[in-house]
Design a protein around this motif. Structure first.
Motif, PDB file in Angstrom:
ATOM      1  N   ALA A   1       0.841  -1.196   0.000  1.00 15.75           N
ATOM      2  CA  ALA A   1       0.000   0.000   0.000  1.00 15.75           C
ATOM      3  C   ALA A   1       0.878   1.249   0.000  1.00 15.75           C
ATOM      4  N   SER A   2       0.399   2.281  -0.658  1.00 14.96           N
ATOM      5  CA  SER A   2       1.144   3.537  -0.656  1.00 14.96           C
ATOM      6  C   SER A   2       1.189   4.091   0.762  1.00 14.96           C
ATOM      7  N   ARG A   3       2.173   4.929   1.015  1.00 11.72           N
ATOM      8  CA  ARG A   3       2.301   5.529   2.339  1.00 11.72           C
ATOM      9  C   ARG A   3       1.047   6.321   2.689  1.00 11.72           C
ATOM     10  N   ALA A   4       0.439   7.007   1.729  1.00  8.43           N
ATOM     11  CA  ALA A   4      -0.780   7.777   1.995  1.00  8.43           C
ATOM     12  C   ALA A   4      -1.897   6.870   2.505  1.00  8.43           C
ATOM     13  N   ILE A   5      -2.044   5.701   1.895  1.00 12.75           N
ATOM     14  CA  ILE A   5      -3.076   4.759   2.331  1.00 12.75           C
ATOM     15  C   ILE A   5      -2.762   4.238   3.723  1.00 12.75           C
ATOM     16  N   ARG A   6      -1.493   3.926   3.973  1.00  8.65           N
ATOM     17  CA  ARG A   6      -1.110   3.430   5.298  1.00  8.65           C
ATOM     18  C   ARG A   6      -1.357   4.495   6.368  1.00  8.65           C
ATOM     19  N   ILE A   7      -1.020   5.744   6.077  1.00  6.30           N
ATOM     20  CA  ILE A   7      -1.250   6.842   7.026  1.00  6.30           C
ATOM     21  C   ILE A   7      -2.737   6.961   7.323  1.00  6.30           C
ATOM     22  N   LYS A   8      -3.536   6.988   6.275  1.00  8.48           N
ATOM     23  CA  LYS A   8      -4.990   7.136   6.451  1.00  8.48           C
ATOM     24  C   LYS A   8      -5.563   5.977   7.254  1.00  8.48           C
ATOM     25  N   THR A   9      -5.121   4.776   6.961  1.00  7.70           N
ATOM     26  CA  THR A   9      -5.615   3.587   7.660  1.00  7.70           C
ATOM     27  C   THR A   9      -5.249   3.628   9.141  1.00  7.70           C
TER      28      THR A   9
ATOM     29  N   LEU B   1      -4.411   6.241  11.068  1.00 10.13           N
ATOM     30  CA  LEU B   1      -5.090   7.326  11.781  1.00 10.13           C
ATOM     31  C   LEU B   1      -6.584   7.034  11.925  1.00 10.13           C
ATOM     32  N   SER B   2      -7.198   6.499  10.884  1.00 10.87           N
ATOM     33  CA  SER B   2      -8.634   6.190  10.933  1.00 10.87           C
ATOM     34  C   SER B   2      -8.932   5.118  11.970  1.00 10.87           C
ATOM     35  N   SER B   3      -8.081   4.132  12.049  1.00  9.81           N
ATOM     36  CA  SER B   3      -8.275   3.020  12.969  1.00  9.81           C
ATOM     37  C   SER B   3      -8.315   3.477  14.424  1.00  9.81           C
ATOM     38  N   GLU B   4      -7.425   4.367  14.781  1.00  8.53           N
ATOM     39  CA  GLU B   4      -7.301   4.792  16.177  1.00  8.53           C
ATOM     40  C   GLU B   4      -8.110   6.033  16.531  1.00  8.53           C
TER      41      GLU B   4
ATOM     42  N   LEU C   1     -13.648  13.280   9.498  1.00  5.78           N
ATOM     43  CA  LEU C   1     -13.056  13.736   8.248  1.00  5.78           C
ATOM     44  C   LEU C   1     -11.572  13.456   8.315  1.00  5.78           C
ATOM     45  N   ILE C   2     -11.018  12.937   7.237  1.00  6.28           N
ATOM     46  CA  ILE C   2      -9.575  12.762   7.139  1.00  6.28           C
ATOM     47  C   ILE C   2      -9.164  12.974   5.699  1.00  6.28           C
ATOM     48  N   ASP C   3      -8.112  13.752   5.510  1.00  7.45           N
ATOM     49  CA  ASP C   3      -7.569  14.009   4.184  1.00  7.45           C
ATOM     50  C   ASP C   3      -6.055  13.871   4.286  1.00  7.45           C
ATOM     51  N   VAL C   4      -5.500  12.990   3.495  1.00  6.34           N
ATOM     52  CA  VAL C   4      -4.057  12.768   3.472  1.00  6.34           C
ATOM     53  C   VAL C   4      -3.578  13.103   2.065  1.00  6.34           C
ATOM     54  N   GLU C   5      -2.719  14.110   1.976  1.00  3.43           N
ATOM     55  CA  GLU C   5      -2.241  14.587   0.680  1.00  3.43           C
ATOM     56  C   GLU C   5      -0.733  14.401   0.588  1.00  3.43           C
TER      57      GLU C   5
END
Length: 98
Positions: free
Chosen positions: A7-15, A17-20, A25-29
């Motif tokens: 997975a791209s780093r953006a997807i890993r970051i979003k996952t 942060l969303s999990s915890e 709203l979450i936006d990872v750019e």
């Protein structure tokens, strides 16, 4: 044996942060392209995914100072920071503040 896509780093970051943080709203750019000549990008071994903007709105930030909110995010992304994530711009708000 088929190789598993990473997975791209953006997807890993979003996952992570969303999990915890259970954001509303979450936006990872990924803004790494803006830092293409930066030494950290050249030597990070991160595939060029080094700089991100994160906007996150979560009830988990309620009653927390800005510093504590940022520490929460950095803590959740500790392994990313140790594997080539160089810079993170964070906007962390409660739903009432957003």
């Amino acid at each position: 044996m088929a190789s598993r896509a990473v997975a791209s780093r953006a997807i890993r970051i979003k996952t992570k942060l969303s999990s915890e943080l259970k954001p509303v709203l979450i936006d990872v750019e990924d803004v790494s392209h803006q830092h293409a000549g930066h030494a950290a990008v050249k030597h990070s071994g991160s595939g060029g995914e080094t700089h991100f903007n994160v906007k996150i709105v979560s009830d988990k930030f309620d009653g927390q100072s800005l510093v504590k909110r940022h520490r929460m995010v950095y803590g959740l992304l500790d392994d990313e920071l140790g594997s080539g994530l160089h810079a993170l711009s964070i906007v962390a708000k409660t739903p009432k503040e957003a």
